[in-house]
Design a protein around this motif. Structure first.
Motif, PDB file in Angstrom:
ATOM      1  N   VAL A  37      10.954 -34.250  41.843  1.00  0.00           N
ATOM      2  CA  VAL A  37       9.911 -35.251  41.630  1.00  0.00           C
ATOM      3  C   VAL A  37       8.907 -35.184  42.771  1.00  0.00           C
ATOM      4  O   VAL A  37       9.282 -35.142  43.945  1.00  0.00           O
ATOM      5  CB  VAL A  37      10.529 -36.662  41.546  1.00  0.00           C
ATOM      6  CG1 VAL A  37       9.443 -37.728  41.435  1.00  0.00           C
ATOM      7  CG2 VAL A  37      11.490 -36.752  40.364  1.00  0.00           C
ATOM      8  N   GLY A  38       7.616 -35.162  42.413  1.00  0.00           N
ATOM      9  CA  GLY A  38       6.575 -35.294  43.421  1.00  0.00           C
ATOM     10  C   GLY A  38       5.974 -34.011  43.918  1.00  0.00           C
ATOM     11  O   GLY A  38       5.162 -34.027  44.839  1.00  0.00           O
ATOM     12  N   GLY A  39       6.360 -32.872  43.337  1.00  0.00           N
ATOM     13  CA  GLY A  39       5.739 -31.605  43.703  1.00  0.00           C
ATOM     14  C   GLY A  39       4.460 -31.414  42.924  1.00  0.00           C
ATOM     15  O   GLY A  39       3.768 -32.372  42.550  1.00  0.00           O
ATOM     16  N   ALA A  40       4.118 -30.154  42.667  1.00  0.00           N
ATOM     17  CA  ALA A  40       2.924 -29.887  41.868  1.00  0.00           C
ATOM     18  C   ALA A  40       3.041 -30.546  40.499  1.00  0.00           C
ATOM     19  O   ALA A  40       2.059 -30.988  39.916  1.00  0.00           O
ATOM     20  CB  ALA A  40       2.733 -28.376  41.721  1.00  0.00           C
ATOM     21  N   ALA A  41       4.266 -30.624  39.975  1.00  0.00           N
ATOM     22  CA  ALA A  41       4.534 -31.324  38.722  1.00  0.00           C
ATOM     23  C   ALA A  41       6.021 -31.654  38.675  1.00  0.00           C
ATOM     24  O   ALA A  41       6.846 -30.860  39.108  1.00  0.00           O
ATOM     25  CB  ALA A  41       4.144 -30.460  37.512  1.00  0.00           C
ATOM     26  N   ASP A  42       6.355 -32.845  38.173  1.00  0.00           N
ATOM     27  CA  ASP A  42       7.758 -33.180  38.002  1.00  0.00           C
ATOM     28  C   ASP A  42       8.370 -32.217  36.998  1.00  0.00           C
ATOM     29  O   ASP A  42       7.766 -31.902  35.978  1.00  0.00           O
ATOM     30  CB  ASP A  42       7.915 -34.612  37.498  1.00  0.00           C
ATOM     31  CG  ASP A  42       7.413 -35.637  38.501  1.00  0.00           C
ATOM     32  OD1 ASP A  42       7.097 -35.245  39.634  1.00  0.00           O
ATOM     33  OD2 ASP A  42       7.353 -36.824  38.146  1.00  0.00           O
ATOM     34  N   ALA A  43       9.569 -31.733  37.291  1.00  0.00           N
ATOM     35  CA  ALA A  43      10.174 -30.736  36.419  1.00  0.00           C
ATOM     36  C   ALA A  43      11.680 -30.893  36.422  1.00  0.00           C
ATOM     37  O   ALA A  43      12.294 -31.060  37.484  1.00  0.00           O
ATOM     38  CB  ALA A  43       9.787 -29.327  36.870  1.00  0.00           C
ATOM     39  N   SER A  44      12.285 -30.828  35.239  1.00  0.00           N
ATOM     40  CA  SER A  44      13.738 -30.850  35.110  1.00  0.00           C
ATOM     41  C   SER A  44      14.252 -29.430  34.985  1.00  0.00           C
ATOM     42  O   SER A  44      13.589 -28.553  34.413  1.00  0.00           O
ATOM     43  CB  SER A  44      14.154 -31.680  33.897  1.00  0.00           C
ATOM     44  OG  SER A  44      13.880 -33.049  34.102  1.00  0.00           O
ATOM     45  N   PHE A  45      15.456 -29.211  35.490  1.00  0.00           N
ATOM     46  CA  PHE A  45      16.011 -27.859  35.541  1.00  0.00           C
ATOM     47  C   PHE A  45      17.526 -27.936  35.553  1.00  0.00           C
ATOM     48  O   PHE A  45      18.113 -29.019  35.719  1.00  0.00           O
ATOM     49  CB  PHE A  45      15.513 -27.125  36.797  1.00  0.00           C
ATOM     50  CG  PHE A  45      15.952 -27.767  38.088  1.00  0.00           C
ATOM     51  CD1 PHE A  45      17.131 -27.386  38.730  1.00  0.00           C
ATOM     52  CD2 PHE A  45      15.196 -28.784  38.678  1.00  0.00           C
ATOM     53  CE1 PHE A  45      17.537 -27.989  39.910  1.00  0.00           C
ATOM     54  CE2 PHE A  45      15.598 -29.392  39.864  1.00  0.00           C
ATOM     55  CZ  PHE A  45      16.773 -28.984  40.485  1.00  0.00           C
ATOM     56  N   PHE A  46      18.166 -26.776  35.382  1.00  0.00           N
ATOM     57  CA  PHE A  46      19.603 -26.720  35.599  1.00  0.00           C
ATOM     58  C   PHE A  46      19.957 -25.477  36.392  1.00  0.00           C
ATOM     59  O   PHE A  46      19.209 -24.485  36.424  1.00  0.00           O
ATOM     60  CB  PHE A  46      20.391 -26.802  34.278  1.00  0.00           C
ATOM     61  CG  PHE A  46      20.241 -25.606  33.359  1.00  0.00           C
ATOM     62  CD1 PHE A  46      21.079 -24.498  33.486  1.00  0.00           C
ATOM     63  CD2 PHE A  46      19.290 -25.603  32.349  1.00  0.00           C
ATOM     64  CE1 PHE A  46      20.962 -23.410  32.635  1.00  0.00           C
ATOM     65  CE2 PHE A  46      19.157 -24.520  31.494  1.00  0.00           C
ATOM     66  CZ  PHE A  46      20.001 -23.415  31.636  1.00  0.00           C
ATOM     67  N   LEU A  47      21.101 -25.559  37.074  1.00  0.00           N
ATOM     68  CA  LEU A  47      21.675 -24.461  37.838  1.00  0.00           C
ATOM     69  C   LEU A  47      23.069 -24.198  37.296  1.00  0.00           C
ATOM     70  O   LEU A  47      23.708 -25.092  36.736  1.00  0.00           O
ATOM     71  CB  LEU A  47      21.797 -24.815  39.321  1.00  0.00           C
ATOM     72  CG  LEU A  47      20.609 -25.445  40.043  1.00  0.00           C
ATOM     73  CD1 LEU A  47      21.068 -26.016  41.377  1.00  0.00           C
ATOM     74  CD2 LEU A  47      19.512 -24.430  40.262  1.00  0.00           C
ATOM     75  N   THR A  48      23.570 -22.989  37.486  1.00  0.00           N
ATOM     76  CA  THR A  48      24.928 -22.669  37.059  1.00  0.00           C
ATOM     77  C   THR A  48      25.644 -21.853  38.131  1.00  0.00           C
ATOM     78  O   THR A  48      25.015 -21.208  38.974  1.00  0.00           O
ATOM     79  CB  THR A  48      24.931 -21.866  35.744  1.00  0.00           C
ATOM     80  OG1 THR A  48      24.203 -20.649  35.932  1.00  0.00           O
ATOM     81  CG2 THR A  48      24.328 -22.662  34.599  1.00  0.00           C
TER      82      THR A  48
END
Length: 540
Positions: free
Chosen positions: A106-117
């Protein structure tokens, strides 16, 4: 993987809440075999998304961080996030031999959701896989009957009232890294008018799908509510007894407040447990941040009941499990052995350039001033700082504690010291600086972005290469700063701790303490030791 032991009722582990003290908010937990795994938010700090393991839900062993490489931090644009921005409310799950960690930056160039594995929660974790169309915050992933679902929280636009949110759901293709299929709106929370129904988690139990959510904002009115449905896609009906956990009804004098944002886990013996965040309040504020608390869960009439018979978090309790892990020592005495910097040290928005250990010493170099953005740049503005400084922080984990460092007198063009950081605009520090009149130790309060001198002690005569000790002691009386030179300890200033509280500074993080340097680049400061010693007791 840590060694595990069989679960059973033949022994138990007694605990005192919080089970994970210090800034470990938004807990998410899963179990693999007899081992529990925990993930927490980290916001603007790096390395990010700390992970722990436990066999008793009480003794949590650090495993490292899911975000621990500069490449990962760059993809997430941590350098561009504001205070209390960054990595929000992860969800940790395990399926078919693979750990999944869902999160939002949150709060970077655009809020973005992601996942890691990963196959091993101790790492390494994959680079983030960003999901197009996953608007909002606090995502969760749910594996059910051969399908994978992704749910998140976002503001209703337009909402019936400010802060109204909705929890939405779509199907996830984890191999292709994309959402697909119809979107479903699952819930707006239990109480009409309550803000920020967020932090969703989905569970299957006894033929029902349960949706757990935080509600009321992560402050005094925080709470945990639950709804259920026979289908993943809904419709969901709220528990008539909502909220199932909150301390808001206890008022301003409660020692533990802001309770909410829970995750549930079933143990191998069939018992259920909740891990939730809360804050320990003193004199109307809290400085440690949101911490992880534990409570038992029972199922009554098809609904989860947290800490039956009490309905709130207990100060103490027990689990019927034994631990395979040694408890984390309350004290820390870091002499900076040669090798990588210990994982308990946090940088702000990324790794600290020039910080390295050598011959059992920490060398911390003032950073170069940041280059100005090119004319016409459209990138997100970078967070402002008072002056470029290199800083390493250790989470405050106790309300009564003495933290100190020993350092070599710096180069005259360098300022070095010990900082209690709440944010860029709020904090307390003691620093060594050279002026025409000589060396001084000065205690400074920073509030609303402005510095105020609390006290100053002249140090001359002090010889180049001298060792000095800088100490901050936190207690109910406030914060006392001292400097020790040649065996003589002098009080520099005593002040209250209000500037370190979230209630005064705002935001979502707790206080971290550690060394900082600023001034002329090319002149590293040598730190020979850092000590963290609880002064009231060795328990949280």
């Amino acid at each position: 993987m840590p060694t595990v032991r069989s679960l059973g009722w033949s022994s138990m582990t007694v605990f005192a809440n919080p089970v994970l003290p210090g800034m470990y908010p938004d807990p998410s937990v899963c179990r693999v075999g007899d081992t529990f795994y925990l993930a927490n938010s980290s916001f603007e700090y790096f390395p990010g998304l700390p992970l722990h393991s436990s066999t008793d839900l009480v003794t949590w062993t650090p495993l490292g961080h899911a975000i621990d490489r500069t490449g990962q931090a760059g993809l997430l644009d941590l350098a561009g996030v504001p205070d209390s921005g960054g990595l929000y409310a992860p969800t940790l799950r395990h399926h078919d031999g693979l750990f999944f960690l869902a999160c939002t930056v949150v709060g970077g160039a655009a809020d973005a959701s992601f996942f890691l594995t990963t196959t091993d929660p101790a790492g390494p974790w994959s680079d983030p896989v960003f999901l197009e169309g996953a608007r909002g915050i606090d995502p969760t992933v749910f594996f059910h009957e051969g399908r994978v679902w992704w749910a998140g929280c976002r503001l209703v636009e337009p909402g019936a009232y400010p802060g109204q949110t909705e929890i939405w759901l779509r199907e996830l293709d984890p191999v292709a890294g994309r959402l697909f299929g119809q979107e479903h709106i699952l819930w707006n929370g239990a109480v009409a008018g309550a803000v920020w129904a967020e932090g969703p988690h989905l569970f299957a139990h006894d033929g029902w799908i349960y949706l757990l959510a935080a509600e009321g904002g992560t402050e005094r009115n925080h709470a945990v509510s639950v709804a259920r449905s026979r289908s993943v896609t809904g419709p969901y009906v709220g528990n008539p007894g909502n909220p199932i956990l909150s301390h808001r009804q206890l008022g301003a004098t409660a020692s533990v407040q802001n309770v909410g944002h829970a995750d549930l886990v079933e143990a191998g013996d069939g018992s259920w447990w909740a891990l939730a965040l809360g804050v320990r309040s003193r004199a109307g504020g809290h400085v440690l941040g949101r911490e992880t608390f534990l409570a038992p869960v029972a199922w009554e009439s098809g609904w989860p009941v947290v800490n039956p018979g009490a309905g709130r978090l207990g100060e103490r309790g027990s689990t019927p499990f034994t631990s395979a892990d040694a408890p984390t020592p309350a004290e820390l005495h870091d002499t900076f052995p040669v090798g990588p910097l210990a994982a308990h040290w946090l940088g702000v928005r990324g790794p600290v350039p020039g910080a390295h250990t050598s011959a059992a010493e920490l060398h911390l170099e003032p950073p170069a001033p940041p280059a100005p953005d090119p004319a016409g740049s459209t990138s997100a503005p970078r967070p402002a700082t008072r002056t470029p400084a290199a800083f390493l922080g250790y989470r405050l984990r106790h309300p009564d504690v003495r933290a100190g460092l020993r350092l070599v007198l710096p180069y005259p063009g360098v300022t070095a010291g010990l900082a209690l950081r709440q944010s860029e605009n709020f904090g307390l520090r003691i620093e060594l600086a050279h002026a025409p009149a000589g060396w001084t130790a000065t205690a400074i309060a920073r509030a609303d972005g402005a510095d105020t001198v609390l006290g100053s002690v002249p140090l001359d005569p002090v010889a180049p290469g001298s060792l000095l000790d800088l100490t901050a002691e936190l207690s109910a009386a406030g914060v006392a700063f001292t400097v020790t030179v040649a065996g003589e300890t002098r009080v520099v200033a005593v002040t209250d701790a209000a500037l370190l509280t979230t209630e005064r500074a705002g935001g979502f993080v707790g206080t971290v303490v550690g060394p900082f340097v600023s001034g002329e680049p090319g002149h590293p400061v040598t730190v020979t030791g850092f000590d963290y010693v609880p002064t009231a007791s060795a328990t949280p």
